[in-house]
Design a protein around this motif. Structure first.
Motif, PDB file in Angstrom:
ATOM      1  N   ILE A 118       3.594  -1.254 -12.013  1.00 58.54           N
ATOM      2  CA  ILE A 118       2.974  -2.432 -11.410  1.00 58.54           C
ATOM      3  C   ILE A 118       2.232  -2.069 -10.128  1.00 58.54           C
ATOM      4  N   SER A 119       2.863  -1.242  -9.308  1.00 62.22           N
ATOM      5  CA  SER A 119       2.343  -0.956  -7.977  1.00 62.22           C
ATOM      6  C   SER A 119       1.008  -0.230  -7.997  1.00 62.22           C
ATOM      7  N   VAL A 120       0.868   0.762  -8.866  1.00 67.95           N
ATOM      8  CA  VAL A 120      -0.346   1.583  -8.837  1.00 67.95           C
ATOM      9  C   VAL A 120      -1.576   0.787  -9.284  1.00 67.95           C
ATOM     10  N   PRO A 121      -1.580   0.140 -10.456  1.00 71.37           N
ATOM     11  CA  PRO A 121      -2.779  -0.622 -10.838  1.00 71.37           C
ATOM     12  C   PRO A 121      -3.094  -1.778  -9.887  1.00 71.37           C
ATOM     13  N   ARG A 122      -2.073  -2.425  -9.322  1.00 76.11           N
ATOM     14  CA  ARG A 122      -2.302  -3.551  -8.419  1.00 76.11           C
ATOM     15  C   ARG A 122      -2.491  -3.123  -6.963  1.00 76.11           C
ATOM     16  N   ARG A 123      -2.419  -1.830  -6.697  1.00 75.80           N
ATOM     17  CA  ARG A 123      -2.702  -1.252  -5.368  1.00 75.80           C
ATOM     18  C   ARG A 123      -1.745  -1.801  -4.306  1.00 75.80           C
ATOM     19  N   LEU A 124      -0.498  -2.022  -4.669  1.00 71.80           N
ATOM     20  CA  LEU A 124       0.456  -2.634  -3.749  1.00 71.80           C
ATOM     21  C   LEU A 124       0.767  -1.731  -2.557  1.00 71.80           C
ATOM     22  N   ALA A 125       1.033  -0.466  -2.814  1.00 70.70           N
ATOM     23  CA  ALA A 125       1.337   0.451  -1.705  1.00 70.70           C
ATOM     24  C   ALA A 125       0.118   0.631  -0.814  1.00 70.70           C
ATOM     25  N   GLU A 126      -1.050   0.718  -1.429  1.00 75.97           N
ATOM     26  CA  GLU A 126      -2.280   0.862  -0.657  1.00 75.97           C
ATOM     27  C   GLU A 126      -2.511  -0.365   0.229  1.00 75.97           C
ATOM     28  N   GLY A 127      -2.230  -1.553  -0.334  1.00 74.94           N
ATOM     29  CA  GLY A 127      -2.391  -2.784   0.434  1.00 74.94           C
ATOM     30  C   GLY A 127      -1.415  -2.878   1.586  1.00 74.94           C
ATOM     31  N   GLY A 143     -11.559  -8.488  -2.279  1.00 74.20           N
ATOM     32  CA  GLY A 143     -10.688  -7.616  -1.510  1.00 74.20           C
ATOM     33  C   GLY A 143      -9.627  -6.930  -2.339  1.00 74.20           C
ATOM     34  N   MET A 144      -9.564  -5.620  -2.285  1.00 74.42           N
ATOM     35  CA  MET A 144      -8.536  -4.779  -2.903  1.00 74.42           C
ATOM     36  C   MET A 144      -8.258  -5.149  -4.362  1.00 74.42           C
ATOM     37  N   LEU A 145      -9.309  -5.215  -5.135  1.00 74.08           N
ATOM     38  CA  LEU A 145      -9.149  -5.543  -6.550  1.00 74.08           C
ATOM     39  C   LEU A 145      -8.466  -4.393  -7.290  1.00 74.08           C
ATOM     40  N   GLY A 146      -7.529  -4.745  -8.162  1.00 75.62           N
ATOM     41  CA  GLY A 146      -6.871  -3.773  -9.022  1.00 75.62           C
ATOM     42  C   GLY A 146      -6.960  -4.224 -10.462  1.00 75.62           C
ATOM     43  N   HIS A 147      -6.095  -3.676 -11.287  1.00 82.63           N
ATOM     44  CA  HIS A 147      -6.068  -4.037 -12.704  1.00 82.63           C
ATOM     45  C   HIS A 147      -4.769  -4.766 -13.039  1.00 82.63           C
ATOM     46  N   ARG A 279      -4.490  17.898  -0.710  1.00 87.96           N
ATOM     47  CA  ARG A 279      -5.490  17.127  -1.464  1.00 87.96           C
ATOM     48  C   ARG A 279      -4.858  15.901  -2.096  1.00 87.96           C
ATOM     49  N   LEU A 280      -3.663  16.079  -2.637  1.00 81.66           N
ATOM     50  CA  LEU A 280      -2.972  14.951  -3.267  1.00 81.66           C
ATOM     51  C   LEU A 280      -2.544  13.927  -2.214  1.00 81.66           C
ATOM     52  N   LEU A 281      -2.069  14.412  -1.087  1.00 78.33           N
ATOM     53  CA  LEU A 281      -1.652  13.519  -0.005  1.00 78.33           C
ATOM     54  C   LEU A 281      -2.808  12.680   0.530  1.00 78.33           C
ATOM     55  N   ALA A 282      -4.016  13.209   0.452  1.00 76.88           N
ATOM     56  CA  ALA A 282      -5.177  12.520   1.018  1.00 76.88           C
ATOM     57  C   ALA A 282      -5.707  11.400   0.121  1.00 76.88           C
ATOM     58  N   LEU A 283      -5.267  11.341  -1.114  1.00 74.71           N
ATOM     59  CA  LEU A 283      -5.809  10.361  -2.060  1.00 74.71           C
ATOM     60  C   LEU A 283      -5.190   8.982  -1.856  1.00 74.71           C
ATOM     61  N   GLU A 284      -6.037   7.954  -1.882  1.00 76.06           N
ATOM     62  CA  GLU A 284      -5.546   6.584  -1.716  1.00 76.06           C
ATOM     63  C   GLU A 284      -5.131   5.946  -3.036  1.00 76.06           C
ATOM     64  N   ASN A 285      -5.572   6.508  -4.150  1.00 72.05           N
ATOM     65  CA  ASN A 285      -5.252   5.911  -5.451  1.00 72.05           C
ATOM     66  C   ASN A 285      -3.996   6.513  -6.075  1.00 72.05           C
TER      67      ASN A 285
END
Length: 329
Positions: A118-127, A143-147, A279-285
């Motif tokens: 749930i968290s990754v497609p809906r960008r919950l941690a990023e939000g 704003g912060m559209l996910g799937h 590199r992995l740590l720097a990714l927001e997705n």
């Protein structure tokens, strides 16, 4: 098998207080008070003195370590399900049974995987990070559209206890289930789970929206998800891994994420754990978790109970119930 009243039991990492207290009552137990992972020399010293070794996934119980074992070492009671950190062939050669703690971590791990789904497609941690950074300026239509996950198709690699528990949860969110496994489940189980078996992994990868890795780590599954197979996934696909980091080629995964070849990932395990590439740590997705799959009070205590039961039954002269290898006397 001889009976041992109070076997010398060396525990390599700090365990929950209730578990250590019970072990101290039942065994001649030696604990790791500062919880520093043991070096190879420390592990060699431990196996030279212990009747029972209680390691965890952070301990490399290699052939070299087991070569230092004294004749009194008669059981390795692993605190955890996975035993890929133990040289099982070397243990077998020395007639040392290995046990693990199956079953007790299933629901906890499945809960966490579902959280990532749930968290990754809906960008919950990023939000959440966005809010904490003081960047949020209020609601916006774009704003912060996910799937959405409802109506999507989840591909599960490894349909054991955990894979099936994930399928039960995902179906409640209106997610279709495909799975790839070495052996097909009975038809009645498939119907209960609403799951479709895909004999060919590559075909399944090209036909899903979310991929969950839940198979054991073995020589055959090392880099199972490699650059070629990552290329079979669509651009809107999310990859979830809570099994073992080595099952995915992490460099290839990072490349795919950076290029936008896949939409995102939720990872609880890493190829060179605890080291994570910059590199992995720097990714927001990507949602990155510190190996939390079994991290509940209830789960860890239940793991300890399993370890204690295996040691007690072995010490009473019987085959321990959660013995990993077959064919022991």
């Amino acid at each position: 098998m001889p009976q041992i009243e109070r076997p010398k039991t060396i525990v390599t990492r700090k365990l929950p207080a209730q578990v250590e207290a019970r072990m101290a009552e039942l065994f001649d137990a030696e604990f790791n008070a500062d919880d520093t992972p043991m070096s190879e020399d420390a592990l060699k010293n431990a196996v030279a003195r212990a009747d029972v070794l209680v390691p965890t996934l952070t301990d490399d119980i290699s052939k070299d370590v087991l070569a230092s074992a004294g004749p009194q070492l008669r059981l390795i009671a692993n605190f955890g399900v996975g035993v890929d950190h133990i040289d099982l062939a070397a243990a077998r050669a020395r007639d040392i049974p290995v046990t693990n703690t199956p079953g007790v971590l299933t629901e906890d791990t499945a809960d966490m995987v579902m959280g990532l789904i749930i968290s990754v497609p809906r960008r919950l941690a990023e939000g959440e990070k966005f809010v904490r950074a003081g960047k949020w300026r209020g609601w916006a239509p774009t704003g912060m559209l996910g799937h959405r996950v409802n109506g999507k198709k989840l591909g599960i690699v490894g349909m054991g206890r955990i894979g099936q528990a994930i399928a039960r949860r995902a179906s409640g969110f209106g997610i279709a289930i495909d799975y790839h496994n070495r052996h097909r489940l009975p038809e009645a189980v498939e119907q209960t789970l609403g799951a479709t078996w895909r004999e060919n992994l590559d075909d399944m990868l090209a036909d899903i929206d979310i991929l969950s890795i839940n198979c054991p780590y073995t020589a055959e599954t090392h880099h199972l998800l490699n650059e070629k197979r990552l290329g079979l996934l669509g651009r809107d696909v999310y990859v979830i891994n809570a099994a073992r980091g080595e099952i995915i080629n992490e460099e290839a995964l990072t490349d795919a994420l950076e290029k936008g070849a896949i939409a995102g990932a939720g990872l609880d395990v890493y190829e060179n754990e605890p080291d994570i590439g910059e590199r992995l740590l720097a990714l927001e997705n990507v949602v990155l978790l510190p190996h939390l799959g079994s991290a509940t009070f209830e789960g860890r205590e239940a793991m300890g109970d399993k370890v204690i039961a295996n040691i007690r039954i072995w010490a009473d002269g019987h085959r321990p119930p959660d013995q990993v290898l077959e064919g022991w006397a």
